[in-house]
Scaffold this motif. Structure first.
Motif: not given
Ligand SMILES: [Mn+2]
Length: 436
Positions: A183-191, A218-221, A225-227, A261-263
């Motif tokens: 239902q989602g995809y998370t970007f955690w900025g690791g390093r 872009d790749y999500k579209k 992927f609608t998460g 709008k995307d995050f």
């Protein structure tokens, strides 16, 4: 299907009189609170990395926990046993969701193509277990911070080759998240940050981060992927300065780069306190700006300056968090993911259950407290009263854009010294304590 947790029963709600440590005292999944079940309000998720891959290692020593799903010299066999153990745990605990990093569920091989094949193989199993149990994927993410290639960051690495490698990894992790119905995809900025500005081109690194996120959109579209995409702020650790510092910093970055709008944001309690904020502040900032997506529910320690990732047990915190979450309209794609680990001395499998049961009960109490606060309107009425000057007269004219500096100067000269009103902080605190 009980293999790994044979001695542990399915965790049920037994109410506040129960002394059974393997039962909920407050979390009653089907109980209706403000028109929704507790389960639907909270959307609890288990974090695969801590609960099944965390062994208790710290900078002073290796792991302390011996897990039955880790009992093989074959890495892929361990990966499969771990996935089976995880779904058995989710089912016994009665949570609806789980979250993972790509490298938690399948170990890296000698090259990227082979690594991707391993991931596909484990995702086949996860897909089957999701179907068998009804447990869903809250979000997936990428571990682009542990391997030595990412020592200077992933998308903000000085090397374009590392940027490319990170992109390949995120691409694949998004594909498998999509395949698992995430239902989602998370970007955690690791390093994604720096250790010293002396060797860092900060402007260029931030531009690369924005370019990377645009590629992900872009790749999500492209793959349909609608998460929901989330960014998870954190101010420091492992780097001295992380670019996704806090909710306000991330929001400014998103707006500057046309990504707002995307995050949405995934707010972690312990990251908020590392940034010098409260958990409540970060949630309230997101709610005020319509960007609250999901929550990593944990806590820090008041006396320690690092990310201790403890299970949330403070009823004050959970009450205020749920107060803001409810007022924001509640979760849609997001939920409460326990990005938390049992302490190094909590070495038994039972401890994994006690930790999650306690945290779920803590949020159940928070939910009930917050619902009552909202239904009574106690705090909200007092806040409304405090700002009532803006509902009429000069306040309404300012808000409606009818006043400028000339008019306001004329008003002030005519009316003289403003009346001051008490902020009544102690009264607000007393009112809150009536509910906690
Ligand atoms: Mn987190």
């Amino acid at each position: 299907m009980s293999e790994f947790f044979k001695s542990i029963p399915n965790i049920k709600f037994e109410g506040t009189d129960s002394k059974n440590p393997f039962a909920f005292k407050h979390y009653n999944p089907q109980e209706i609170v403000m028109g929704k079940t507790m389960a639907d309000h909270m959307r609890f998720g288990v974090a695969y990395w801590h609960t099944f891959k965390g062994g208790g290692a710290d900078p002073f020593g290796p792991g302390t926990m011996i897990r039955p799903w880790d009992d093989s010299s074959d890495e892929m066999e361990v990966a499969e046993m771990t996935m089976r153990a995880a779904f058995e745990f989710f089912t016994k605990l009665g949570v609806g969701f789980w979250c993972f990093h790509d490298r938690d569920i399948a170990p890296e091989a000698d090259n990227l193509a082979e690594t991707n094949k391993r991931l596909d193989k484990i995702v086949d199993l996860a897909e089957k277990l999701q179907k068998d149990t009804g447990v869903k994927l809250l979000w997936g993410t990428t571990n682009a911070f542990a391997h030595r290639r990412f020592m200077s960051g992933a998308s903000t690495n000085p090397s374009p080759e590392v940027f490319a490698y990170a992109a390949s990894q995120v691409k694949k992790a998004m594909e498998v998240t999509h395949r698992l119905g995430g239902q989602g995809y998370t970007f955690w900025g690791g390093r994604e940050g720096y250790e010293t500005l002396l060797n860092t081109d900060l402007k260029r690194e931030l531009e690369h981060l924005a370019a990377f996120l645009h590629m992900a959109v872009d790749y999500k579209k492209k793959i349909g992927f609608t998460g929901q995409f989330y960014i998870e702020p954190k101010p420091k650790e492992p780097t001295k300065h992380q670019y996704d510092f806090d909710a306000a910093g991330v929001y400014g970055f998103l707006i500057k780069n046309g990504l707002e709008k995307d995050f949405k944001l995934n707010i972690e309690a312990n990251h908020a306190t590392l940034a010098g904020h409260t958990f409540h502040h970060e949630l309230e900032f997101c709610t005020a700006n319509g960007i609250l997506g999901s929550v990593d529910a944990n806590r820090g320690d008041y006396l320690l300056g690092w990310d201790t990732d403890q299970f949330p047990t403070d009823i004050n915190d959970t009450t205020l968090a749920m107060y803001t979450i409810l007022r924001s309209g509640g979760f849609t794609t997001g939920g409460l993911n326990f990005d938390a680990k049992v302490r190094r001395q909590s070495t038994d499998i039972d401890d994994l259950f006690f930790a999650h049961i306690g945290a779920m009960d803590a949020f159940a109490r928070g939910l009930k407290n917050a619902a009552k606060m909202i239904q009574d309107g106690a705090l909200a009425d007092m806040v409304k009263q405090r700002y009532s000057g803006w509902d009429m007269g000069i306040g309404a004219e300012i808000e409606n854009g009818k006043m400028g500096f000339d008019e306001l100067e004329a008003y002030s000269i005519k009316n003289g010294e403003p009346n001051i009103k008490s902020g009544r902080q102690e009264l607000f605190e007393n009112v809150l304590n009536e509910y906690v």
